[in-house]
Design an enzyme around this catalytic site. Sequence first.
Site, PDB file in Angstrom:
ATOM      1  N   GLY A  47       0.859  -1.186   0.000  1.00  0.00           N
ATOM      2  CA  GLY A  47       0.000   0.000   0.000  1.00  0.00           C
ATOM      3  C   GLY A  47       0.886   1.224   0.000  1.00  0.00           C
ATOM      4  N   GLU A  48       0.653   2.111   0.914  1.00  0.00           N
ATOM      5  CA  GLU A  48       1.444   3.337   1.010  1.00  0.00           C
ATOM      6  C   GLU A  48       2.015   3.426   2.421  1.00  0.00           C
ATOM      7  OE1 GLU A  48       1.935   4.955  -1.865  1.00  0.00           O
ATOM      8  OE2 GLU A  48       3.404   6.070  -0.684  1.00  0.00           O
ATOM      9  N   SER A  49       3.335   3.268   2.515  1.00  0.00           N
ATOM     10  CA  SER A  49       3.942   3.173   3.847  1.00  0.00           C
ATOM     11  C   SER A  49       3.778   4.449   4.673  1.00  0.00           C
ATOM     12  CB  SER A  49       5.427   2.820   3.714  1.00  0.00           C
ATOM     13  OG  SER A  49       6.083   3.763   2.897  1.00  0.00           O
ATOM     14  N   CYS A  79       6.103  -5.247   0.317  1.00  0.00           N
ATOM     15  CA  CYS A  79       6.223  -3.910  -0.265  1.00  0.00           C
ATOM     16  C   CYS A  79       6.155  -2.791   0.784  1.00  0.00           C
ATOM     17  CB  CYS A  79       5.193  -3.764  -1.379  1.00  0.00           C
ATOM     18  SG  CYS A  79       5.749  -2.645  -2.664  1.00  0.00           S
ATOM     19  N   ARG A 106      12.729   3.800  -1.221  1.00  0.00           N
ATOM     20  CA  ARG A 106      11.350   3.745  -1.724  1.00  0.00           C
ATOM     21  C   ARG A 106      11.317   4.042  -3.228  1.00  0.00           C
ATOM     22  NH1 ARG A 106       7.786   7.722   1.097  1.00  0.00           N
ATOM     23  NH2 ARG A 106       6.123   6.534   0.101  1.00  0.00           N
ATOM     24  N   ILE A 133       5.174  -3.279  -7.687  1.00  0.00           N
ATOM     25  CA  ILE A 133       4.340  -2.095  -7.919  1.00  0.00           C
ATOM     26  C   ILE A 133       4.932  -0.932  -7.128  1.00  0.00           C
ATOM     27  CG2 ILE A 133       2.015  -1.128  -7.740  1.00  0.00           C
ATOM     28  CD1 ILE A 133       0.977  -4.049  -7.739  1.00  0.00           C
ATOM     29  N   ARG A 134       5.530   0.000  -7.828  1.00  0.00           N
ATOM     30  CA  ARG A 134       6.251   1.106  -7.171  1.00  0.00           C
ATOM     31  C   ARG A 134       7.040   0.561  -5.971  1.00  0.00           C
ATOM     32  NH1 ARG A 134       3.421   4.521  -4.782  1.00  0.00           N
ATOM     33  NH2 ARG A 134       1.532   3.297  -4.731  1.00  0.00           N
ATOM     34  N   HIS A 169       4.820  -8.266  -4.531  1.00  0.00           N
ATOM     35  CA  HIS A 169       3.533  -8.731  -3.991  1.00  0.00           C
ATOM     36  C   HIS A 169       3.319 -10.177  -4.406  1.00  0.00           C
ATOM     37  CE1 HIS A 169       1.979  -4.736  -2.868  1.00  0.00           C
ATOM     38  NE2 HIS A 169       2.737  -4.335  -3.855  1.00  0.00           N
ATOM     39  N   GLU A 171       0.825 -11.862  -3.201  1.00  0.00           N
ATOM     40  CA  GLU A 171      -0.570 -12.117  -2.808  1.00  0.00           C
ATOM     41  C   GLU A 171      -1.571 -11.753  -3.902  1.00  0.00           C
ATOM     42  OE1 GLU A 171       1.377  -9.780  -1.771  1.00  0.00           O
ATOM     43  OE2 GLU A 171       0.336  -7.878  -1.660  1.00  0.00           O
TER      44      GLU A 171
HETATM   45  N1  GLN Z   1       5.599   2.961  -3.037  1.00  0.00           N
HETATM   46  C1  GLN Z   1       4.937   2.519  -1.853  1.00  0.00           C
HETATM   47  C2  GLN Z   1       5.553   3.124  -0.599  1.00  0.00           C
HETATM   48  O1  GLN Z   1       6.515   3.787  -0.684  1.00  0.00           O
HETATM   49  C3  GLN Z   1       4.959   1.011  -1.757  1.00  0.00           C
HETATM   50  C4  GLN Z   1       4.191   0.411  -2.903  1.00  0.00           C
HETATM   51  C5  GLN Z   1       3.502  -0.881  -2.613  1.00  0.00           C
HETATM   52  O2  GLN Z   1       3.283  -1.288  -1.479  1.00  0.00           O
HETATM   53  N2  GLN Z   1       3.103  -1.528  -3.680  1.00  0.00           N
HETATM   54  O3  GLN Z   1       5.056   2.945   0.466  1.00  0.00           O
END
Ligand code: GLN
Length: 187
Positions: A47-49, A79, A106, A133-134, A169, A171
């Site tokens: 997700g987004e840390s 991630c 990141r 993913i990113r 990921h 999952e």
């Molecule tokens: N780019 C996100 C972050 O910095 C991590 C991306 C992800 O969990 N797929 O938190």
Amino acid sequence: MQIAVLALQGDFAEHEKIFHSLNIPTCQLRQKSDLTKDFDALILPGGESTVQGKLLRDLDMFDALRSRIMNGLPVMATCAGTILLARQILDDTTVHLGTLGISVRRNAYGRQLSSFHTKGTFAGIKDIPMSFIRAPQIEFCLPGTEVLAEHEGRITAVRQGNQLAMTFHPELGVDCRIAEYFLKEML
Ligand code: GLN
């Protein structure tokens, strides 16, 4: 046995689906009182840390979760979850849980590569689907950290005792073998 999934933000539902397909019950951690639930392991989803780290602090779940991990609770992070566990985030002074001896960068894959799908070997298990993913990159590991997967020379999964973390990921598809590894080797 029950697996807790941090369900503040991100792809926690996908992790739950994988464990359900293995007939393992899950519970969601959404607020501090959920930490009193009876669970044997923890999943930190992607997700987004920054958002997840802020919510952990705002909801006052941070210290309790950190001490459970320090005391040996098995944890699997993907991630953004890996960024939450990292002892250092490069080019950033923020540290979240900081329990895992790795330095991460990141969004480390260039713009064109920021999301891609591949297959690779994880802990000797071949052809594991891996979605990036990113994704962050694990740049350094402290002694005591075992590398479990690499992609084109970059470390993509590590284990340190009770903590398993990966930058991809596992999952998002139907392949359950990393969850099975976690259950078999770490619980
Ligand atoms: N780019 C996100 C972050 O910095 C991590 C991306 C992800 O969990 N797929 O938190």
